[in-house]
Design a protein around this motif. Structure first.
Motif, mmCIF file in Angstrom:
data_model
loop_
_atom_site.group_PDB
_atom_site.id
_atom_site.type_symbol
_atom_site.label_atom_id
_atom_site.label_comp_id
_atom_site.label_asym_id
_atom_site.label_seq_id
_atom_site.Cartn_x
_atom_site.Cartn_y
_atom_site.Cartn_z
ATOM 1 N N MET A 11 12.186 11.810 -8.409
ATOM 2 C CA MET A 11 11.031 11.095 -9.048
ATOM 3 C C MET A 11 10.879 11.303 -10.402
ATOM 4 O O MET A 11 11.600 12.419 -10.764
ATOM 5 C CB MET A 11 9.667 11.891 -8.344
ATOM 6 N N ILE A 12 10.557 10.507 -11.256
ATOM 7 C CA ILE A 12 10.257 10.781 -12.558
ATOM 8 C C ILE A 12 8.845 10.267 -12.770
ATOM 9 O O ILE A 12 8.030 9.687 -12.010
ATOM 10 C CB ILE A 12 11.200 9.464 -13.282
ATOM 11 N N ILE A 13 8.448 10.823 -13.974
ATOM 12 C CA ILE A 13 6.978 10.698 -14.404
ATOM 13 C C ILE A 13 7.037 10.329 -15.923
ATOM 14 O O ILE A 13 7.771 10.650 -16.846
ATOM 15 C CB ILE A 13 6.186 12.079 -14.352
ATOM 16 N N ASP A 14 6.235 9.127 -16.102
ATOM 17 C CA ASP A 14 6.053 8.465 -17.351
ATOM 18 C C ASP A 14 5.041 9.315 -17.949
ATOM 19 O O ASP A 14 3.749 8.893 -17.490
ATOM 20 C CB ASP A 14 5.970 7.181 -17.268
ATOM 21 N N LEU A 15 5.048 10.103 -18.935
ATOM 22 C CA LEU A 15 3.954 10.765 -19.514
ATOM 23 C C LEU A 15 3.545 10.165 -20.760
ATOM 24 O O LEU A 15 4.624 9.931 -21.712
ATOM 25 C CB LEU A 15 4.215 12.233 -19.800
ATOM 26 N N ARG A 16 2.465 9.525 -21.052
ATOM 27 C CA ARG A 16 2.024 8.904 -22.385
ATOM 28 C C ARG A 16 0.923 9.644 -22.897
ATOM 29 O O ARG A 16 0.122 10.104 -22.310
ATOM 30 C CB ARG A 16 1.798 7.545 -22.005
ATOM 31 N N THR A 17 0.846 9.779 -24.368
ATOM 32 C CA THR A 17 -0.072 10.338 -25.207
ATOM 33 C C THR A 17 -0.434 9.404 -26.203
ATOM 34 O O THR A 17 0.418 8.913 -26.823
ATOM 35 C CB THR A 17 0.368 11.929 -25.841
ATOM 36 N N TYR A 18 -1.744 8.845 -26.071
ATOM 37 C CA TYR A 18 -2.304 8.159 -27.134
ATOM 38 C C TYR A 18 -3.011 8.935 -27.996
ATOM 39 O O TYR A 18 -4.005 9.452 -27.616
ATOM 40 C CB TYR A 18 -3.180 6.956 -26.663
ATOM 41 N N LYS A 20 7.153 10.132 -22.902
ATOM 42 C CA LYS A 20 8.372 10.805 -22.423
ATOM 43 C C LYS A 20 8.440 10.572 -21.080
ATOM 44 O O LYS A 20 7.552 10.175 -20.320
ATOM 45 C CB LYS A 20 7.698 12.480 -22.610
ATOM 46 N N ILE A 21 9.874 10.689 -20.644
ATOM 47 C CA ILE A 21 10.047 10.428 -19.097
ATOM 48 C C ILE A 21 10.551 11.714 -18.746
ATOM 49 O O ILE A 21 11.332 12.433 -19.131
ATOM 50 C CB ILE A 21 11.127 9.388 -18.893
ATOM 51 N N LEU A 22 9.707 12.425 -17.841
ATOM 52 C CA LEU A 22 10.110 13.595 -16.915
ATOM 53 C C LEU A 22 10.671 13.610 -15.794
ATOM 54 O O LEU A 22 10.279 12.778 -14.948
ATOM 55 C CB LEU A 22 8.546 14.254 -16.990
ATOM 56 N N LYS A 23 11.662 14.302 -15.680
ATOM 57 C CA LYS A 23 12.386 14.255 -14.569
ATOM 58 C C LYS A 23 12.237 15.729 -13.893
ATOM 59 O O LYS A 23 12.360 16.772 -14.274
ATOM 60 C CB LYS A 23 13.867 14.103 -14.458
ATOM 61 N N SER A 24 11.916 15.769 -12.280
ATOM 62 C CA SER A 24 11.674 16.914 -11.764
ATOM 63 C C SER A 24 12.945 17.536 -11.544
ATOM 64 O O SER A 24 14.104 16.940 -11.191
ATOM 65 C CB SER A 24 10.586 16.709 -10.232
ATOM 66 N N VAL A 25 12.762 19.062 -11.553
ATOM 67 C CA VAL A 25 13.992 19.845 -11.097
ATOM 68 C C VAL A 25 13.884 20.082 -9.533
ATOM 69 O O VAL A 25 12.865 19.988 -8.944
ATOM 70 C CB VAL A 25 14.013 21.075 -12.063
ATOM 71 N N SER A 26 14.692 20.724 -9.113
ATOM 72 C CA SER A 26 14.833 21.055 -7.753
ATOM 73 C C SER A 26 13.904 22.130 -7.080
ATOM 74 O O SER A 26 13.312 21.584 -5.902
ATOM 75 C CB SER A 26 16.315 21.707 -7.362
ATOM 76 N N PHE A 27 13.348 22.784 -7.856
ATOM 77 C CA PHE A 27 12.142 23.632 -7.108
ATOM 78 C C PHE A 27 10.766 23.066 -7.528
ATOM 79 O O PHE A 27 9.579 23.714 -7.306
ATOM 80 C CB PHE A 27 12.376 24.998 -7.634
ATOM 81 N N SER A 28 10.466 22.003 -8.122
ATOM 82 C CA SER A 28 9.385 21.355 -8.499
ATOM 83 C C SER A 28 8.353 20.784 -7.143
ATOM 84 O O SER A 28 9.094 20.498 -6.236
ATOM 85 C CB SER A 28 9.486 20.232 -9.430
ATOM 86 N N PRO A 29 7.254 21.221 -7.350
ATOM 87 C CA PRO A 29 6.486 20.778 -6.007
ATOM 88 C C PRO A 29 6.486 19.362 -5.780
ATOM 89 O O PRO A 29 6.083 18.665 -4.872
ATOM 90 C CB PRO A 29 5.140 21.527 -6.218
ATOM 91 N N MET A 30 6.684 18.719 -6.941
ATOM 92 C CA MET A 30 6.426 16.973 -6.796
ATOM 93 C C MET A 30 7.952 16.524 -6.612
ATOM 94 O O MET A 30 8.786 17.008 -7.270
ATOM 95 C CB MET A 30 5.995 16.610 -8.041
#
Length: 105
Positions: free
Chosen positions: A1-8, A95-105
């Motif tokens: 899973m990846i997360i698109d994190l946006r800040t305006y 920012k595109i965030l990539k979860s690590v192996s121990f992430s709950p998501m």
């Protein structure tokens, strides 16, 4: 899973107008192509006048496909024109965030 994190960062005094327009016209179109956001927030402490939101995708390819469909939607094009003309947003950061192996998501 990846997360698109946006800040305006909003022009001071324009946060409420941005959120009202987005909720009324932008969010329904975005949900049609991207589903529900993981979260949509405003800053309470720290840098003022910011909106932070996160959208989840299976992969960069999934994000690219869904964003392309959104960007081609006439309702989204109309919303973006109206939102841009309103002059609410001062700065945007993605920012595109990539979860690590121990992430709950």
């Amino acid at each position: 899973m990846i997360i698109d994190l946006r800040t305006y960062t909003m022009v001071p005094g324009r946060l409420k107008a941005f959120l009202e327009l987005y909720e009324r016209e932008g969010l329904p179109v975005q949900r049609k192509h991207q589903g529900d956001p993981i979260g949509y927030f405003v800053t309470e402490i720290g840098t003022n006048n910011q909106v932070v939101h996160m959208w989840g995708y299976e992969s960069l390819g999934d994000r690219e496909k869904r964003r392309a469909a959104l960007d081609a939607d006439p309702e989204w094009i109309a919303y973006r024109a109206k939102s841009g003309a309103a002059g609410n947003v001062q700065h945007q950061e993605n920012k595109i965030l990539k979860s690590v192996s121990f992430s709950p998501m």
